[in-house]
Design an enzyme around this catalytic site. Structure first.
Site, mmCIF file in Angstrom:
data_model
loop_
_atom_site.group_PDB
_atom_site.id
_atom_site.type_symbol
_atom_site.label_atom_id
_atom_site.label_comp_id
_atom_site.label_asym_id
_atom_site.label_seq_id
_atom_site.Cartn_x
_atom_site.Cartn_y
_atom_site.Cartn_z
ATOM 1 N N ALA A 143 29.146 26.923 93.702
ATOM 2 C CA ALA A 143 27.692 26.879 93.805
ATOM 3 C C ALA A 143 27.098 27.858 92.808
ATOM 4 C CB ALA A 143 27.267 27.256 95.217
ATOM 5 N N GLU A 160 35.519 21.938 96.416
ATOM 6 C CA GLU A 160 35.029 20.963 97.403
ATOM 7 C C GLU A 160 34.720 19.620 96.734
ATOM 8 O OE1 GLU A 160 32.105 23.777 98.932
ATOM 9 O OE2 GLU A 160 33.005 23.572 100.911
HETATM 10 N N1 CAA Z 1 26.889 31.158 90.111
HETATM 11 C C1 CAA Z 1 26.051 31.701 89.194
HETATM 12 N N2 CAA Z 1 26.484 32.445 88.159
HETATM 13 C C2 CAA Z 1 27.801 32.649 88.055
HETATM 14 C C3 CAA Z 1 28.717 32.123 88.984
HETATM 15 C C4 CAA Z 1 28.223 31.336 90.056
HETATM 16 N N3 CAA Z 1 29.016 30.776 90.948
HETATM 17 N N4 CAA Z 1 29.963 32.512 88.627
HETATM 18 C C5 CAA Z 1 29.831 33.233 87.514
HETATM 19 N N5 CAA Z 1 28.531 33.329 87.169
HETATM 20 C C6 CAA Z 1 27.985 34.004 85.977
HETATM 21 C C7 CAA Z 1 28.183 35.510 86.021
HETATM 22 O O1 CAA Z 1 27.126 36.151 86.696
HETATM 23 C C8 CAA Z 1 28.245 35.863 84.554
HETATM 24 O O2 CAA Z 1 26.923 35.914 84.094
HETATM 25 P P1 CAA Z 1 26.522 36.840 82.838
HETATM 26 O O3 CAA Z 1 27.260 36.282 81.649
HETATM 27 O O4 CAA Z 1 25.067 36.732 82.759
HETATM 28 O O5 CAA Z 1 26.988 38.227 83.166
HETATM 29 C C9 CAA Z 1 28.912 34.658 83.927
HETATM 30 O O6 CAA Z 1 28.765 33.588 84.880
HETATM 31 C C10 CAA Z 1 30.383 34.846 83.628
HETATM 32 O O7 CAA Z 1 31.030 35.324 84.812
HETATM 33 P P2 CAA Z 1 32.145 36.449 84.744
HETATM 34 O O8 CAA Z 1 31.677 37.590 83.932
HETATM 35 O O9 CAA Z 1 32.566 36.715 86.141
HETATM 36 O O10 CAA Z 1 33.273 35.666 83.937
HETATM 37 P P3 CAA Z 1 34.845 35.623 84.151
HETATM 38 O O11 CAA Z 1 35.350 34.735 83.110
HETATM 39 O O12 CAA Z 1 35.381 36.996 84.303
HETATM 40 O O13 CAA Z 1 35.069 34.923 85.586
HETATM 41 C C11 CAA Z 1 34.796 33.277 87.325
HETATM 42 C C12 CAA Z 1 34.669 33.603 85.812
HETATM 43 C C13 CAA Z 1 36.250 33.320 87.753
HETATM 44 C C14 CAA Z 1 34.225 31.902 87.551
HETATM 45 C C15 CAA Z 1 34.012 34.330 88.134
HETATM 46 O O14 CAA Z 1 32.711 34.452 87.612
HETATM 47 C C16 CAA Z 1 33.864 34.025 89.596
HETATM 48 O O15 CAA Z 1 34.750 34.293 90.382
HETATM 49 N N6 CAA Z 1 32.689 33.480 89.984
HETATM 50 C C17 CAA Z 1 32.339 33.302 91.362
HETATM 51 C C18 CAA Z 1 32.947 32.076 91.925
HETATM 52 C C19 CAA Z 1 32.491 31.881 93.329
HETATM 53 O O16 CAA Z 1 32.357 32.805 94.112
HETATM 54 N N7 CAA Z 1 32.266 30.624 93.664
HETATM 55 C C20 CAA Z 1 31.865 30.273 94.976
HETATM 56 C C21 CAA Z 1 30.411 30.221 95.035
HETATM 57 S S1 CAA Z 1 29.863 29.977 96.680
HETATM 58 C C22 CAA Z 1 30.001 28.331 96.938
HETATM 59 O O17 CAA Z 1 30.497 27.584 96.161
HETATM 60 C C23 CAA Z 1 29.407 27.966 98.258
HETATM 61 C C24 CAA Z 1 29.558 26.543 98.601
HETATM 62 O O18 CAA Z 1 30.432 26.189 99.353
HETATM 63 C C25 CAA Z 1 28.587 25.561 98.158
#
Ligand code: CAA
Ligand code: NAI
Length: 700
Positions: free
Chosen positions: A63, A105
């Site tokens: 998300a 998902e």
């Molecule tokens: N939503 C919005 N922005 C996100 C995001 C997300 N899910 N994941 C990453 N970003 C953004 C970060 O804020 C960052 O932004 P900036 O460049 O402005 O700083 C950019 O994307 C890059 O992220 P990272 O610096 O973390 O990059 P990375 O390469 O080190 O890692 C990643 C990438 C593994 C995807 C990591 O960002 C991560 O773990 N993200 C979160 C994933 C997550 O928690 N997903 C679940 C969301 S909840 C959900 O999905 C609920 C549901 O059931 C509907």
């Protein structure tokens, strides 16, 4: 602008590609694009099936977390997954990178998941205080069995490709081209009755022993479930997969998701997610700045910190030379490093081979001349400014071209820089003890530090798996400067009537693992005592304890007694007598102090100091201060850091309580800072502040 989801026909198969940089988060346009692709492929006479793919390095990272808390925009993700599941043609996910949260998902709505070698699958919602909200708690158990699904969802850890296939979470790792492998799977499935999808499958739920295995897995999470609401919700939701039809299970999952999403604890954890990433955006760093390569590091001093810092380099695969004044000092350092690694090997967290590889990267030397050839020098000698200035003066010519960093806790980096002919190469790299474990790195930007040197320190910090936060020069920088406010109040609370046990309890109940006095006993009271004697400062209770030889756990006695090496301290009547003597001497009439006052007097002065730090531009953002406290001092993540906590409590209350405590105690340091008063009057929070120091650039 390209469509967030593109649709094309290739070799008779529809390919929908998600392109929403940087991580293909499921923003509203992506959800709409996926829904449209599912509906279009279902009708499209040219498409034998549908393949979902991600552009760039991520498949779909889940998300869009920044949309949480805003009014929902249709279509909901659940609708997208349902549309995929309803598609009369085979649907295959071609996963080349991360498929996380909602991204997984989406893939669970497909008939098959084919992985590239770098694919990683996971449901990390738990780390944001949530549960998967688009079917993850219902479809994962139906795919891999509830007993395997529960620990996967509760840990939130990413599962690498091969393991995912082994668990049954994915079908295969493609050999060669991923898209071709996905096409092959579509063709295998096309033109005949489709195998049962997860919305109709129940075989994993009715398998013999499934329920018992699940309950055992739930039992293993009982302690966490008592503390973390999302764990309890995850257990309930996964258990529902046995007891409810899919529709009803999904409905309950959604209710639980909304409940958690609106809980302040999840808001705090989401704040932490973004604050940590924001900290990488450095104000005033020109876009074209490139860090220098660091192929050889040097650490000065093989004491507590120097050894920890050297191990951090070796753990990251960077060769490091550690320098002492004599062979005995070097030997002590070597032994400390060997012992630390030996403990990791014994615990099973490090293999003997990995230990040997790391040890091979650590070289020892005597005398400053050995710093020659370094790309980066981290100084961790005694905390004495004159000594540090002398060392920086010499390093200037011994290690030309090297970035010169000090690990000082309090001292003036500008003064060290001024002792060299190239102050632009000088900055602070302030690690936290134990340096090989703690994730925080305060990168101290001095007056003349160049963007390049700053970018180098930040980039190295990230390589060392630290979370670098850029701060300015002041006594104690961000973390220790705020900590000293708490330490002052803890001492005063004892003088006014509290016991060490009451003070520590207030903080452990707030969520810290340890209170200030248990922590002081662990670290040793003698260090602070020595500093106070050198600077003419006093802390009457702490001083009296030291004078009585109660210097902490290593002496078997400090604020608490530690009979026969006990790790947990016990209240000691001798300490009580000693504290009461101090109160008498200071003319203070002791009183009962409520836990609420104790907590507020420990926490609010830190927030107040944080406000001053923001006023002075020592930290660029309140979130940076939060990150410092989370990773340097184990601030409870579900409280989001001191500045987020302040916003959650409300600044008017904090300003009002600080003013009242200043009046009550006559301690003017408690008077609310101008910024705090101003924001409180405006009804705003720290979160509303714009970053200081100009446009930001994300560090490489
Ligand atoms: N939503 C919005 N922005 C996100 C995001 C997300 N899910 N994941 C990453 N970003 C953004 C970060 O804020 C960052 O932004 P900036 O460049 O402005 O700083 C950019 O994307 C890059 O992220 P990272 O610096 O973390 O990059 P990375 O390469 O080190 O890692 C990643 C990438 C593994 C995807 C990591 O960002 C991560 O773990 N993200 C979160 C994933 C997550 O928690 N997903 C679940 C969301 S909840 C959900 O999905 C609920 C549901 O059931 C509907
Ligand atoms: P320590 O006393 O354990 O180690 C200092 C080491 O430096 C000693 O082994 C000493 O022999 C060596 N040394 C002294 N002069 C030297 C020289 N000229 N060349 C090479 N080595 C020399 O001290 P500790 O705790 O490791 O602290 C080091 C620095 O790190 C200090 O500036 C301290 O303020 C800072 N720091 C300490 C933290 C802690 O928790 N101990 C946390 C963060 C920073």
């Amino acid at each position: 602008m390209p469509e967030a989801v593109s649709y094309r026909i290739q070799d008779g198969i529809a390919v929908a590609t998600v392109e929403n940089p940087p991580v293909n988060a499921l923003s509203a346009t992506v959800r709409a694009g996926l829904l449209a692709a599912a509906e279009r492929a279902a009708q499209d006479p040219e498409a034998a099936g549908l393949v979902l793919a991600g552009a760039g390095s991520a498949f779909i990272a889940g998300a869009d977390i920044s949309e949480f808390g805003k009014p929902p925009v249709p279509p909901a993700l659940a609708e997208v997954v349902a549309a995929l599941e309803a598609c009369p043609k085979p649907v295959v996910a071609a996963i080349q990178g991360v498929a996380l949260g909602g991204g997984l998902e989406v893939a669970l709505g497909c008939d098959a998941r084919i992985l590239g070698p770098k694919a990683q699958l996971g449901l990390p919602e738990v780390k944001l205080g949530l549960l998967p909200g688009a079917g993850g708690t219902q479809r994962t158990p139906r795919l891999i069995g509830p007993a395997a699904a529960l620990p996967m969802i509760a840990s939130g850890d990413k599962v690498p490709a091969a393991k995912a296939v082994e668990m049954g979470l994915a079908d295969a790792v493609a050999e060669g081209d991923l898209l071709r492998a996905a096409f092959a799977r579509v063709r295998e499935l096309a033109g005949k009755p489709l195998p049962a999808r997860l919305n109709t499958r129940t075989d994993r739920l009715t398998a013999p022993g499934a329920r018992e295995a699940f309950e055992a897995a739930a039992q293993a999470l009982a302690k966490r479930a008592a503390d973390e609401p999302q764990i309890a919700a995850i257990i309930e939701a996964v258990r529902n997969s046995f007891d409810m039809p899919l529709e009803q299970g999904l409905k309950r999952e959604r209710e639980l998701f909304v409940m958690l999403r609106d809980d302040p604890r999840s808001k705090a954890l989401r704040h932490v997610f973004f604050a940590e990433r924001q900290a990488a955006h450095i104000p005033g760093l020109p876009k074209e700045t490139r860090p220098r390569a660091v192929n050889q590091a040097v650490v000065l001093g093989a004491g507590t910190m120097g050894t920890g810092i050297a191990m951090s380099f070796a753990n990251a695969g960077i060769p490091v030379r550690i320098i002492e004044t004599d062979a005995a000092g070097l030997e002590r350092g070597r032994k400390r490093i060997a012992d630390t690694y030996a403990t990791s090997v014994k615990r099973g967290s490090l293999t003997p081979e990995a230990r040997d590889a790391r040890l091979a990267l650590i070289e020892g030397a005597v005398g400053l001349e050995a710093a020659a050839g370094a790309d980066l020098v981290v100084e961790a000698v005694f905390e004495e400014l004159e000594l540090k200035k002398e060392i920086f003066g010499k390093l200037d010519s011994i290690a030309p071209g090297a970035v010169l960093a000090s690990n000082t806790s309090y001292l003036d980096i500008n003064a060290m820089a001024a002792a060299t002919s190239r102050p632009q190469d000088v900055l602070g790299m302030h690690f936290f003890s134990p340096a090989n474990v703690m994730k925080l790195l305060e990168v101290v930007r001095a007056e003349k530090t160049s963007p390049e040197a700053l970018a180098t320190a930040v980039a190295v910090g990230r390589k060392l798996a630290k979370v670098p936060v850029v701060v300015g020069v002041c006594h104690g920088f961000v973390g220790n400067r705020m900590l000293s406010r708490r330490t002052q109040q803890a001492e005063r609370l004892l003088q006014e009537g509290a016991t060490p046990g009451q003070v520590d309890k207030a903080l452990t109940e707030f969520g810290f693992r340890m209170g200030p006095f248990a922590m002081a006993d662990l670290a040793g009271l003698d260090i602070g005592w020595r500093v106070r004697k050198a600077t003419g400062a006093t802390a009457p209770v702490a001083d009296a304890l030291c004078e009585a030889g109660r210097i902490g756990q290593k002496a078997g006695r400090g604020y608490y007694a530690y009979p026969e090496g006990a790790r947990a301290g016990q209240p000691d009547p001798e300490v009580q007598t000693l504290i009461e003597g101090v109160s008498r001497k200071l003319g203070i009439t002791r009183r009962d102090i409520s836990q609420e006052e104790i907590t507020e007097r420990l926490i609010y002065p830190m927030i107040n100091e944080g406000a001053r730090i923001l006023e002075e531009g020592i930290a660029a953002r309140p979130g940076d201060i939060d990150v410092v406290w989370l990773y340097g001092y184990n601030w409870p993540a579900w409280r989001g850091g001191p500045m987020h906590h302040a916003d959650a409590v409300g600044l008017p209350r904090i300003a009002e309580r600080l003013a009242a405590y200043a009046d009550q105690t006559g301690d003017e340091s408690l008077r609310p800072a101008a910024l705090l008063r101003q924001l409180a009057a405006e009804g705003a929070g720290f979160g509303s502040l714009k970053p200081r120091g100009g446009n930001t650039t994300k560090a490489a």
